[in-house]
Design a protein around this motif. Structure first.
Motif, PDB file in Angstrom:
ATOM      1  N   PRO A 167      54.806  30.924  82.836  1.00 47.35           N
ATOM      2  CA  PRO A 167      55.492  29.772  82.229  1.00 47.35           C
ATOM      3  C   PRO A 167      56.003  28.809  83.300  1.00 47.35           C
ATOM      4  O   PRO A 167      56.401  29.242  84.385  1.00 47.35           O
ATOM      5  N   ALA A 171      58.898  25.041  80.351  1.00 56.38           N
ATOM      6  CA  ALA A 171      58.753  25.942  79.204  1.00 56.38           C
ATOM      7  C   ALA A 171      59.995  26.816  79.073  1.00 56.38           C
ATOM      8  O   ALA A 171      60.490  27.062  77.960  1.00 56.38           O
ATOM      9  N   VAL A 172      60.495  27.277  80.209  1.00 58.59           N
ATOM     10  CA  VAL A 172      61.677  28.161  80.179  1.00 58.59           C
ATOM     11  C   VAL A 172      62.888  27.378  79.662  1.00 58.59           C
ATOM     12  O   VAL A 172      63.629  27.841  78.780  1.00 58.59           O
ATOM     13  N   ARG A 175      62.670  26.867  75.931  1.00 57.71           N
ATOM     14  CA  ARG A 175      62.943  28.094  75.181  1.00 57.71           C
ATOM     15  C   ARG A 175      64.449  28.396  75.167  1.00 57.71           C
ATOM     16  O   ARG A 175      65.006  28.799  74.139  1.00 57.71           O
ATOM     17  N   ILE A 190      58.549  34.313  76.719  1.00 65.01           N
ATOM     18  CA  ILE A 190      57.347  33.469  76.856  1.00 65.01           C
ATOM     19  C   ILE A 190      56.186  34.296  77.419  1.00 65.01           C
ATOM     20  O   ILE A 190      55.050  34.190  76.958  1.00 65.01           O
ATOM     21  N   ARG A 191      56.488  35.126  78.403  1.00 63.46           N
ATOM     22  CA  ARG A 191      55.410  35.962  78.987  1.00 63.46           C
ATOM     23  C   ARG A 191      54.775  36.832  77.910  1.00 63.46           C
ATOM     24  O   ARG A 191      53.560  36.973  77.857  1.00 63.46           O
ATOM     25  N   GLU A 193      54.616  36.213  74.763  1.00 63.94           N
ATOM     26  CA  GLU A 193      53.822  35.323  73.892  1.00 63.94           C
ATOM     27  C   GLU A 193      52.493  34.959  74.564  1.00 63.94           C
ATOM     28  O   GLU A 193      51.444  34.980  73.931  1.00 63.94           O
ATOM     29  N   PHE A 194      52.561  34.648  75.853  1.00 63.80           N
ATOM     30  CA  PHE A 194      51.350  34.273  76.593  1.00 63.80           C
ATOM     31  C   PHE A 194      50.331  35.405  76.583  1.00 63.80           C
ATOM     32  O   PHE A 194      49.141  35.184  76.441  1.00 63.80           O
ATOM     33  N   TRP A 205      48.873  25.569  75.831  1.00 68.86           N
ATOM     34  CA  TRP A 205      50.069  25.649  76.695  1.00 68.86           C
ATOM     35  C   TRP A 205      49.835  24.940  78.024  1.00 68.86           C
ATOM     36  O   TRP A 205      50.715  24.257  78.524  1.00 68.86           O
ATOM     37  N   LEU A 210      53.190  23.742  79.752  1.00 65.44           N
ATOM     38  CA  LEU A 210      54.127  24.857  79.560  1.00 65.44           C
ATOM     39  C   LEU A 210      53.729  26.088  80.368  1.00 65.44           C
ATOM     40  O   LEU A 210      54.525  27.010  80.546  1.00 65.44           O
ATOM     41  N   GLY A 211      52.467  26.102  80.816  1.00 65.45           N
ATOM     42  CA  GLY A 211      52.006  27.260  81.583  1.00 65.45           C
ATOM     43  C   GLY A 211      51.145  26.835  82.752  1.00 65.45           C
ATOM     44  O   GLY A 211      50.586  25.737  82.763  1.00 65.45           O
TER      45      GLY A 211
END
Ligand code: SF4
Length: 370
Positions: A167, A171-172, A175, A190-191, A193-194, A205, A210-211
């Motif tokens: 992320p 993105a962090v 969130r 997030i990790r 989810e990824f 993303w 976001l990534g």
């Protein structure tokens, strides 16, 4: 280069001369594409071994230097087949079906069967050949650019599937604002989810910033080679399969004979007719292999009918033979000691193998095939 046996002037001007130049500028890899040969010629492999030798002897004769460039035999490195297989798992069928040369050759090649899985997949094998060495550039002609583009897409997709996605700070932050979570919890969420996202999700993303993916493969660029037009003796593009080629190993009298049969300006029927060198294949040869004085003379005297086609071809044969003489001279030691060519290929294949094995260790770990 597919092992088609002895090389002709078209191979030299279209590829080899460029390779020789590039070996001083880049760390270069060149290989005998014998598996690629099978994609269109699997029915007859009787001459494959001899054709490989003849081709590589011509590479050496033209100045490709095993101390500068690495050259090897594709089929001696099963790593290429393994990477091809892994790429075939992630590549949508439609990507291969839309490669321009695929449809075109399916329609045009009638004398042998190419309606096979291997033929459809050969651009993917090319992608494996290129990405195995994490190449930054691929020296190609205009017609091969779509293949390099496909290689870039395959690299991108493979990176998306198996590269590590992390992320971004954005993105962090997003969130944390949304879930009122702390930084560590946001990152972990997030990790998670990824990891479970589809390839489309992941692409989304990345597009949204976001990534960030840690790529396994770089996306190579085409290094465009602008080759001058080189006609064969019948005026069509020089090609072994058209039977119109002048080979690098042709003796001077053979070169002269082939040139004597070469098409000229069709409007010049009699010796006294003025000609137009701009539409004459012999003049195309002059422009590449003759000295300036001869080019200027032919360009002038053809238009006024001062020079006849017989004399013009004699001049062209002279320059061509002078051009070929040192190439043929450099080939002789290999003809006297054929094993030397195999030894050079063996050493190059060993060097390439070390790189290929390292790449495949990394790839297997990324795919979790360890
Ligand atoms: S003189 Fe030379 S360039 Fe002119 S038509 Fe004849 S072969 Fe071609």
């Amino acid at each position: 280069m597919r092992p088609t046996g002895k090389l002709h002037l078209g191979n030299l001007v279209g590829a080899l001369q460029n390779w020789v130049k590039l070996q001083d500028e880049y760390e270069s890899y060149h290989f005998v594409a014998d598996w690629h040969m099978l994609t269109t010629g699997y029915e007859n492999t009787l001459d494959l071994r001899q054709d490989t030798w003849e081709m590589v002897a011509d590479w050496l004769a033209c100045g490709l230097d095993p101390n500068k460039a690495t050259f090897f035999i594709q089929s001696r490195l099963p790593e290429h087949a393994e990477l091809h297989l892994l790429f075939s798992m992630v590549t949508p069928l439609a990507w291969l079906e839309r490669v321009p040369t695929y449809k075109e050759q399916l329609e045009n090649i009638r004398d042998h069967d190419i309606n096979t899985y291997g033929f459809l997949g050969y651009p993917l094998l090319q992608a494996a050949d290129i990405l195995m060495y994490k190449a930054n550039y691929v020296p190609v002609g205009e017609d091969q650019v779509p293949h390099v583009e496909l290689t870039r897409e395959v690299a991108r997709r493979f990176n998306l599937a198996y590269g590590q996605i992390e992320p971004t700070p954005d993105a962090v932050r997003l969130r944390m604002t949304r879930d009122s979570s702390d930084q560590a919890a946001a990152l972990a969420g997030i990790r998670q989810e990824f990891r479970s996202g589809s390839l489309d999700d992941r692409a989304g993303w990345l597009n949204d910033g976001l990534g960030k993916v840690s790529p396994i493969f770089p996306e190579p660029d085409a290094l465009l080679t602008s080759a001058p037009r080189l006609p064969g003796t019948d005026g069509r593009k020089m090609s072994k399969s058209y039977g119109n080629a002048i080979f690098l190993t042709d003796e001077p009298n053979v070169v002269s004979q082939k040139l004597a049969t070469m098409l000229t300006d069709p409007a010049r029927k009699r010796r006294s007719d003025p000609g137009n060198p701009d539409v004459c294949p012999v003049f195309d040869l002059h422009k590449i292999f003759s000295v300036h004085e001869t080019i200027d003379r032919v360009n002038r005297e053809c238009r006024t009918a001062e020079i006849g086609c017989v004399e013009c071809k004699r001049l062209s044969a002279g320059h061509l033979n002078a051009f070929l003489a040192p190439i043929q001279e450099r080939r002789k030691p290999y003809e006297r000691n054929p094993q030397e060519v195999w030894d050079i290929l063996e050493a190059g294949t060993g060097k390439a193998r070390a790189v290929a094995q390292a790449t495949m260790r990394e790839v297997r770990a990324a795919v979790k095939l360890t």
